[in-house]
Design a protein around this motif. Structure first.
Motif, PDB file in Angstrom:
ATOM      1  N   PRO A   1     -14.493   0.332  37.089  1.00 48.96           N
ATOM      2  CA  PRO A   1     -13.644  -0.798  36.186  1.00 48.96           C
ATOM      3  C   PRO A   1     -13.778  -2.016  36.529  1.00 48.96           C
ATOM      4  N   ASP A   2     -14.075  -2.461  37.759  1.00 43.79           N
ATOM      5  CA  ASP A   2     -14.204  -3.851  38.088  1.00 43.79           C
ATOM      6  C   ASP A   2     -15.454  -4.428  38.618  1.00 43.79           C
ATOM      7  N   ALA A   3     -16.268  -3.845  37.661  1.00 41.58           N
ATOM      8  CA  ALA A   3     -17.856  -3.917  37.975  1.00 41.58           C
ATOM      9  C   ALA A   3     -18.454  -5.598  37.580  1.00 41.58           C
ATOM     10  N   VAL A   4     -17.636  -6.077  36.800  1.00 38.26           N
ATOM     11  CA  VAL A   4     -17.803  -7.360  36.160  1.00 38.26           C
ATOM     12  C   VAL A   4     -16.904  -8.622  37.183  1.00 38.26           C
ATOM     13  N   ARG A   5     -17.365  -8.529  38.292  1.00 40.95           N
ATOM     14  CA  ARG A   5     -16.718  -9.782  39.191  1.00 40.95           C
ATOM     15  C   ARG A   5     -17.633 -10.472  39.958  1.00 40.95           C
ATOM     16  N   ALA A   6     -17.283 -11.687  40.321  1.00 42.25           N
ATOM     17  CA  ALA A   6     -18.078 -12.486  41.368  1.00 42.25           C
ATOM     18  C   ALA A   6     -17.782 -11.766  42.641  1.00 42.25           C
TER      19      ALA A   6
ATOM     20  N   ASP B   1     -12.331 -13.300  30.786  1.00 35.16           N
ATOM     21  CA  ASP B   1     -11.048 -12.337  30.235  1.00 35.16           C
ATOM     22  C   ASP B   1     -11.406 -11.244  29.273  1.00 35.16           C
ATOM     23  N   GLY B   2     -11.091 -10.151  29.645  1.00 36.62           N
ATOM     24  CA  GLY B   2     -11.341  -8.975  28.761  1.00 36.62           C
ATOM     25  C   GLY B   2     -12.696  -8.447  28.837  1.00 36.62           C
ATOM     26  N   VAL B   3     -13.527  -8.993  29.522  1.00 39.87           N
ATOM     27  CA  VAL B   3     -14.830  -8.528  29.612  1.00 39.87           C
ATOM     28  C   VAL B   3     -14.993  -7.392  30.677  1.00 39.87           C
ATOM     29  N   THR B   4     -15.320  -6.293  30.296  1.00 41.27           N
ATOM     30  CA  THR B   4     -15.315  -5.062  31.318  1.00 41.27           C
ATOM     31  C   THR B   4     -16.465  -4.503  31.824  1.00 41.27           C
TER      32      THR B   4
ATOM     33  N   LEU C   1     -20.396  -8.644  28.859  1.00 39.73           N
ATOM     34  CA  LEU C   1     -20.780  -9.791  29.635  1.00 39.73           C
ATOM     35  C   LEU C   1     -22.092 -10.539  29.154  1.00 39.73           C
ATOM     36  N   LYS C   2     -23.114  -9.739  28.655  1.00 38.21           N
ATOM     37  CA  LYS C   2     -24.386 -10.434  28.368  1.00 38.21           C
ATOM     38  C   LYS C   2     -23.946 -11.226  26.904  1.00 38.21           C
ATOM     39  N   LYS C   3     -23.266 -10.437  26.284  1.00 37.95           N
ATOM     40  CA  LYS C   3     -22.952 -10.853  24.917  1.00 37.95           C
ATOM     41  C   LYS C   3     -22.165 -12.146  25.162  1.00 37.95           C
ATOM     42  N   ALA C   4     -21.335 -12.243  26.122  1.00 38.80           N
ATOM     43  CA  ALA C   4     -20.426 -13.323  25.906  1.00 38.80           C
ATOM     44  C   ALA C   4     -21.388 -14.461  26.472  1.00 38.80           C
ATOM     45  N   VAL C   5     -22.116 -14.218  27.562  1.00 39.85           N
ATOM     46  CA  VAL C   5     -23.275 -15.351  28.200  1.00 39.85           C
ATOM     47  C   VAL C   5     -23.799 -15.966  26.924  1.00 39.85           C
ATOM     48  N   THR C   6     -24.538 -15.050  26.012  1.00 36.85           N
ATOM     49  CA  THR C   6     -25.409 -15.442  25.320  1.00 36.85           C
ATOM     50  C   THR C   6     -24.872 -16.246  24.154  1.00 36.85           C
ATOM     51  N   ASP C   7     -23.460 -15.927  23.829  1.00 33.34           N
ATOM     52  CA  ASP C   7     -22.607 -16.697  22.822  1.00 33.34           C
ATOM     53  C   ASP C   7     -22.460 -18.292  23.430  1.00 33.34           C
ATOM     54  N   ALA C   8     -22.096 -18.154  24.745  1.00 37.20           N
ATOM     55  CA  ALA C   8     -21.560 -19.456  25.221  1.00 37.20           C
ATOM     56  C   ALA C   8     -22.762 -20.336  25.566  1.00 37.20           C
ATOM     57  N   VAL C   9     -23.934 -19.714  25.857  1.00 37.92           N
ATOM     58  CA  VAL C   9     -25.131 -20.566  26.001  1.00 37.92           C
ATOM     59  C   VAL C   9     -25.870 -21.083  24.815  1.00 37.92           C
ATOM     60  N   VAL C  10     -25.754 -20.193  23.840  1.00 36.75           N
ATOM     61  CA  VAL C  10     -26.271 -20.692  22.329  1.00 36.75           C
ATOM     62  C   VAL C  10     -25.261 -21.750  21.909  1.00 36.75           C
ATOM     63  N   ALA C  11     -24.000 -21.726  22.267  1.00 39.71           N
ATOM     64  CA  ALA C  11     -23.007 -22.568  21.775  1.00 39.71           C
ATOM     65  C   ALA C  11     -23.178 -23.991  22.414  1.00 39.71           C
TER      66      ALA C  11
ATOM     67  N   LYS D   1     -23.033  -9.091  44.438  1.00 37.51           N
ATOM     68  CA  LYS D   1     -23.554  -8.862  43.212  1.00 37.51           C
ATOM     69  C   LYS D   1     -24.028 -10.085  42.676  1.00 37.51           C
ATOM     70  N   PRO D   2     -25.314 -10.498  42.957  1.00 34.87           N
ATOM     71  CA  PRO D   2     -25.650 -11.727  42.712  1.00 34.87           C
ATOM     72  C   PRO D   2     -25.880 -12.103  41.260  1.00 34.87           C
ATOM     73  N   GLY D   3     -26.493 -11.146  40.705  1.00 35.67           N
ATOM     74  CA  GLY D   3     -26.845 -11.338  39.311  1.00 35.67           C
ATOM     75  C   GLY D   3     -25.622 -11.279  38.324  1.00 35.67           C
ATOM     76  N   VAL D   4     -24.684 -10.442  38.590  1.00 35.78           N
ATOM     77  CA  VAL D   4     -23.327 -10.618  37.870  1.00 35.78           C
ATOM     78  C   VAL D   4     -22.565 -11.738  38.048  1.00 35.78           C
ATOM     79  N   THR D   5     -22.589 -12.396  39.399  1.00 35.86           N
ATOM     80  CA  THR D   5     -22.114 -13.772  39.863  1.00 35.86           C
ATOM     81  C   THR D   5     -22.758 -14.685  39.088  1.00 35.86           C
ATOM     82  N   ASN D   6     -24.157 -14.792  38.997  1.00 41.55           N
ATOM     83  CA  ASN D   6     -24.737 -15.861  38.268  1.00 41.55           C
ATOM     84  C   ASN D   6     -24.413 -15.844  36.943  1.00 41.55           C
ATOM     85  N   LEU D   7     -24.284 -14.656  36.164  1.00 47.78           N
ATOM     86  CA  LEU D   7     -24.130 -14.599  34.680  1.00 47.78           C
ATOM     87  C   LEU D   7     -22.395 -15.151  34.644  1.00 47.78           C
ATOM     88  N   LEU D   8     -21.678 -14.652  35.513  1.00 49.88           N
ATOM     89  CA  LEU D   8     -20.304 -15.345  35.317  1.00 49.88           C
ATOM     90  C   LEU D   8     -20.159 -16.863  35.514  1.00 49.88           C
TER      91      LEU D   8
END
Ligand code: AMP
Length: 320
Positions: A228-233, A255-258, A263-273, A237-244
């Motif tokens: 449940p807490d897989a998405v954490r720095a 927030d709310g990304v579990t 996470l990948k969708k949020a990263v894509t949206d943020a980078v594209v923006a 977990k270097p790959g996940v930390t880098n994405l965060l």
């Protein structure tokens, strides 16, 4: 007002790492009131010739990098292409006349890459880098760990010159840059996202269209943790930390990304923006090449003026 100097080598297409780790802090330095700096930002085309290079590619990358610096909001700085300010190469030669082969042989880059077929310029480029710095008499040079040895050599050469020929150079202090984002490759999170890697899936380039960004982020390495807490720095977990890190640096929130998918969708949206306005400005500037040329012509003219007395003092001190 203190001077701030930064050079980028046009050895590849600029990446998200360059934007977050270099262009953003460079933009902040030019309007960082009250201690705002007189900023000189250059494209180190001469440094791109220390390894076998293709002239047409160098010209195109110099142009692209020049346009990207403007698109990234650096118009408040003096922008220049190094080869258009001949004092850089001229002072480099004078400094070569003060450096020893032993000193240059100890440079890590040369020790790592040097062999008998290596270009002489790879051996001597620390003298060019010292000239790049000393010509502008900056009081401080912020450097990351990988460039520290070069700036230490710059200080040694300047001090030796001053004591042998007379006080010409300001000896710059080495400062540690304020911690900028360090972006790692998406496919190999132990390796820095660098522009020399070529077009690999783990490197997001500033001019990548949104669908390419999406594809690259979708292929980013994570891990097999499904808790449940897989998405954490977490250092484990270097790959996940880098994405965060990328997500927050690009103004997104975890927030709310579990799940990794979210996470990948949020990263894509943020980078594209983050990239979209930059790419729009790039397209406008690329459509007006005369404007870009004009900015860099004016920048080089100012650099020639600023550097002329320093070069002249060094030449006179050495007996020229
Ligand atoms: P380079 O592309 O290695 O020549 O570096 C040019 C500038 O961009 C330097 O200030 C680097 O510190 C910065 N930079 C390059 N790659 C990254 C990265 N992956 N993360 C953060 N900063 C970077």
């Amino acid at each position: 007002m203190h001077r701030h100097l930064s050079l980028l080598t046009p050895s590849g297409h600029l990446t998200l790492g360059n934007l977050l780790g270099a262009l953003r802090p460079m933009a902040a330095a030019q309007c960082d009131a009250p201690g705002s700096a007189d900023c000189f930002y250059g494209i180190a085309d001469l440094h791109a010739m220390t390894t076998p290079h293709d002239p047409a590619r160098l010209r195109a990358l110099t142009r692209e990098t020049a346009t990207l610096l403007l698109a990234a909001g650096l118009e408040g700085a003096t922008l220049f292409v190094q080869s258009r300010v001949p004092a850089h190469a001229q002072l480099a030669y004078l400094l070569e006349c003060t450096a020893s082969t032993g000193e240059l042989s100890r440079m890590i880059q040369f020790k790592e890459k040097g062999r008998s077929s290596t270009r002489v310029s790879l051996f001597t480029y620390p003298a060019l880098m010292a000239a790049d710095i000393l010509l502008y008499r900056p009081s401080q040079v912020p450097v990351g760990a990988d460039q520290r040895q070069h700036v230490e050599l710059t200080r040694d050469l300047a001090a030796r010159f001053n004591s042998t020929y007379g006080p010409v150079f300001t000896i710059p202090e080495i400062t540690v840059p304020t911690a900028g984002a360090r972006v790692m490759r998406l496919d190999e999170p132990s390796v820095k996202m660098g522009k020399s890697a070529g077009d690999v899936p783990g490197v997001v380039r500033l001019l990548d269209p949104p669908d390419v960004v999406r594809r690259k982020v979708a292929r980013a390495v994570t891990d097999s943790d499904t808790g449940p807490d897989a998405v954490r720095a977490d250092p484990a977990k270097p790959g996940v930390t880098n994405l965060l890190d990328i997500l927050t640096a690009c103004g997104g929130s975890p927030d709310g990304v579990t799940t990794y998918g979210a996470l990948k969708k949020a990263v894509t949206d943020a980078v594209v923006a983050e990239l979209e306005p930059l790419q729009r400005r790039y397209a406008d500037l690329a459509a007006d090449p005369a404007h870009v040329t004009g900015v860099y012509d004016a920048g080089a003219a100012r650099c020639r003026k600023v550097t002329a007395p320093v070069l002249a003092a060094a030449q006179a001190a050495m007996g020229l």
